[in-house]
Design a protein around this motif. Structure first.
Motif, PDB file in Angstrom:
ATOM      1  N   ALA A 282       2.299   5.853  -3.443  1.00  0.00           N
ATOM      2  CA  ALA A 282       3.274   6.644  -4.197  1.00  0.00           C
ATOM      3  C   ALA A 282       2.925   6.675  -5.681  1.00  0.00           C
ATOM      4  O   ALA A 282       2.949   7.744  -6.315  1.00  0.00           O
ATOM      5  N   ILE A 283       2.598   5.519  -6.250  1.00  0.00           N
ATOM      6  CA  ILE A 283       2.280   5.458  -7.680  1.00  0.00           C
ATOM      7  C   ILE A 283       1.032   6.263  -7.998  1.00  0.00           C
ATOM      8  O   ILE A 283       0.997   7.045  -8.958  1.00  0.00           O
ATOM      9  N   LEU A 284      -0.016   6.084  -7.189  1.00  0.00           N
ATOM     10  CA  LEU A 284      -1.262   6.801  -7.441  1.00  0.00           C
ATOM     11  C   LEU A 284      -1.079   8.305  -7.253  1.00  0.00           C
ATOM     12  O   LEU A 284      -1.646   9.107  -8.017  1.00  0.00           O
ATOM     13  N   GLY A 285      -0.290   8.713  -6.262  1.00  0.00           N
ATOM     14  CA  GLY A 285      -0.030  10.131  -6.060  1.00  0.00           C
ATOM     15  C   GLY A 285       0.618  10.769  -7.276  1.00  0.00           C
ATOM     16  O   GLY A 285       0.240  11.868  -7.698  1.00  0.00           O
ATOM     17  N   VAL A 286       1.581  10.075  -7.857  1.00  0.00           N
ATOM     18  CA  VAL A 286       2.247  10.577  -9.072  1.00  0.00           C
ATOM     19  C   VAL A 286       1.259  10.660 -10.231  1.00  0.00           C
ATOM     20  O   VAL A 286       1.224  11.652 -10.974  1.00  0.00           O
ATOM     21  N   LEU A 287       0.431   9.630 -10.405  1.00  0.00           N
ATOM     22  CA  LEU A 287      -0.541   9.628 -11.496  1.00  0.00           C
ATOM     23  C   LEU A 287      -1.547  10.773 -11.352  1.00  0.00           C
ATOM     24  O   LEU A 287      -1.887  11.433 -12.337  1.00  0.00           O
TER      25      LEU A 287
ATOM     26  N   TYR B 211       0.816  -1.213   0.000  1.00  0.00           N
ATOM     27  CA  TYR B 211       0.000   0.000   0.000  1.00  0.00           C
ATOM     28  C   TYR B 211       0.849   1.262   0.000  1.00  0.00           C
ATOM     29  O   TYR B 211       0.425   2.303  -0.507  1.00  0.00           O
ATOM     30  N   GLY B 212       2.057   1.189   0.542  1.00  0.00           N
ATOM     31  CA  GLY B 212       2.966   2.320   0.412  1.00  0.00           C
ATOM     32  C   GLY B 212       3.346   2.550  -1.035  1.00  0.00           C
ATOM     33  O   GLY B 212       3.362   3.688  -1.525  1.00  0.00           O
TER      34      GLY B 212
ATOM     35  N   GLN C 162      -7.891   7.448   1.194  1.00  0.00           N
ATOM     36  CA  GLN C 162      -8.024   6.197   1.943  1.00  0.00           C
ATOM     37  C   GLN C 162      -6.677   5.503   2.109  1.00  0.00           C
ATOM     38  O   GLN C 162      -6.367   4.974   3.181  1.00  0.00           O
ATOM     39  N   LEU C 163      -5.872   5.506   1.044  1.00  0.00           N
ATOM     40  CA  LEU C 163      -4.558   4.870   1.114  1.00  0.00           C
ATOM     41  C   LEU C 163      -3.655   5.572   2.130  1.00  0.00           C
ATOM     42  O   LEU C 163      -2.955   4.921   2.913  1.00  0.00           O
TER      43      LEU C 163
ATOM     44  N   ALA D 253       0.630  -3.562  -5.898  1.00  0.00           N
ATOM     45  CA  ALA D 253       0.690  -2.099  -5.903  1.00  0.00           C
ATOM     46  C   ALA D 253      -0.044  -1.509  -7.092  1.00  0.00           C
ATOM     47  O   ALA D 253      -0.584  -0.394  -6.997  1.00  0.00           O
ATOM     48  N   VAL D 254      -0.090  -2.235  -8.213  1.00  0.00           N
ATOM     49  CA  VAL D 254      -0.620  -1.657  -9.441  1.00  0.00           C
ATOM     50  C   VAL D 254      -1.985  -2.224  -9.826  1.00  0.00           C
ATOM     51  O   VAL D 254      -2.934  -1.469 -10.071  1.00  0.00           O
ATOM     52  N   VAL D 255      -2.127  -3.545  -9.857  1.00  0.00           N
ATOM     53  CA  VAL D 255      -3.324  -4.130 -10.473  1.00  0.00           C
ATOM     54  C   VAL D 255      -4.556  -4.079  -9.559  1.00  0.00           C
ATOM     55  O   VAL D 255      -5.555  -3.442  -9.901  1.00  0.00           O
ATOM     56  N   PRO D 256      -4.553  -4.736  -8.368  1.00  0.00           N
ATOM     57  CA  PRO D 256      -5.769  -4.686  -7.550  1.00  0.00           C
ATOM     58  C   PRO D 256      -6.073  -3.297  -6.996  1.00  0.00           C
ATOM     59  O   PRO D 256      -7.237  -2.959  -6.774  1.00  0.00           O
ATOM     60  N   THR D 257      -5.042  -2.491  -6.767  1.00  0.00           N
ATOM     61  CA  THR D 257      -5.240  -1.213  -6.084  1.00  0.00           C
ATOM     62  C   THR D 257      -5.557  -0.073  -7.030  1.00  0.00           C
ATOM     63  O   THR D 257      -6.369   0.792  -6.707  1.00  0.00           O
ATOM     64  N   ILE D 258      -4.947  -0.043  -8.208  1.00  0.00           N
ATOM     65  CA  ILE D 258      -5.126   1.089  -9.120  1.00  0.00           C
ATOM     66  C   ILE D 258      -5.918   0.682 -10.361  1.00  0.00           C
ATOM     67  O   ILE D 258      -6.990   1.244 -10.637  1.00  0.00           O
TER      68      ILE D 258
END
Length: 322
Positions: A68-73, A63-64, A211-212, A245-250
């Motif tokens: 980070a990935i979602l924040g950048v996107l 989730y960390g 939420q993250l 980090a990428v598939v289920p979460t984003i």
């Protein structure tokens, strides 16, 4: 997890511009298939990696990384929407994030160290039944005959899944693991009900990011203070961590949002109930978990109960207060 706005008939932060219909197009089916594959199968992949990394640290890392990935996107989307939920919604969104990310996934990941992935995923996807019960209390919703039938069937399925001839009641790990899975499911159900008590103004991705962040406030120190298992750096660990980090979460949340732009929530939720079916089958193939008659029967009862709990009111019988 989205609501329609009164003025537009659309949910805030929706991902697409296609009006919702009752027909399942190829695109809608594709979006829902990704969600079923990502969410239903993730219990199997997570259990697979727990030999290489402890549950506390793995949750913090996945989730960390996702945060980070979602924040950048979100930053590079440059839509003008804030990265966090709008003021006035942040505390409520943080509470929902703690319930359905920190507690739900934390408890279910711990459960995977003690019980089978198939048992965990079936308990988790009894959530609509618990959400229905909580909605009676929190939202004051009226009870229908299909809802009552769903409760009875769902509890019957859980009873079979945890019956003494199916689960070893002398095993502390089996009892604790099942209890953790159920506790996480109740937290997820409560989060879904609390979400329905608000009319959200925040962008969809701002809600997810908020939420993250809230979940990481608990997951990071939990990993620091509670994790005792060292990491074994393997290809499996790296692949499953990146996947989580990428598939289920984003990606899966994006596909779920697109599907809800095209399909009514109740109908999309019924398709989503294919997730535990896929999860159980994947666990049998990847983890060599047994597909016992009791597991199949309990799974069928739980899923049927969940389907009944998701029936639209227009399909359900005339409600009666109980």
């Amino acid at each position: 997890m989205e609501k329609e706005t009164a003025s537009e008939g659309r949910r805030p932060g929706s991902a697409g511009e296609v009006p919702r219909t009752e027909s399942v197009t190829a695109a809608t089916f594709g979006y829902l298939a990704v969600v079923v594959f990502a969410w239903g199968g993730n219990y199997t992949w997570t259990k697979l990696v727990l030999d290489d990394c402890g549950p506390w640290l793995f949750n913090a890392l996945r989730y960390g990384s996702a945060t980070a990935i979602l924040g950048v996107l979100i930053f590079f989307r440059r839509t003008g929407a804030p990265i966090l939920p709008v003021p006035g919604e942040r505390f409520a969104m943080a509470a929902i994030g703690v319930l359905q990310i920190a507690i739900m996934t934390g408890a279910s990941t711990l459960a995977l160290t003690m019980i089978e992935a198939s048992r965990t995923v079936l308990i988790a996807y009894s959530m609509p039944i618990w959400g229905m019960l909580l909605s009676f209390v929190v939202l004051g919703e009226r009870v229908t005959a299909p809802m009552l039938a769903g409760i009875i069937l769902g509890f019957a399925g859980l009873a079979i899944l945890c019956a003494p001839w199916v689960m070893d009641w002398t095993s502390g790990s089996a009892l604790l693991g099942s209890g953790l899975a159920l506790g996480g499911t109740l937290a997820w159900a409560l989060a879904s009900v609390l979400y329905r008590t608000h009319r959200w103004r925040s962008d969809f991705w701002s809600q997810i990011f908020g939420q993250l962040v809230a979940a990481m406030v608990l997951l990071a120190p939990a990993a620091f203070f509670l994790e005792r298992q060292p990491i074994t750096y393997t290809m499996t660990f790296g692949a499953v961590l990146f996947w989580n980090a990428v598939v289920p979460t984003i990606i899966a949340f994006y596909c779920w949002a697109r599907a809800l732009d095209r399909l009514a929530v109740a109908r999309a939720s019924q398709v989503l109930l294919m997730s535990p079916v896929f999860g159980v089958l994947l666990s049998a193939v990847v983890l060599d978990e047994a597909l016992t008659p009791a597991l199949i029967v309990s799974g069928a009862l739980i899923l049927l109960g969940a389907v009944l709990s998701n029936l639209p009111r227009s399909v359900a019988a005339q409600p009666a207060r109980v």
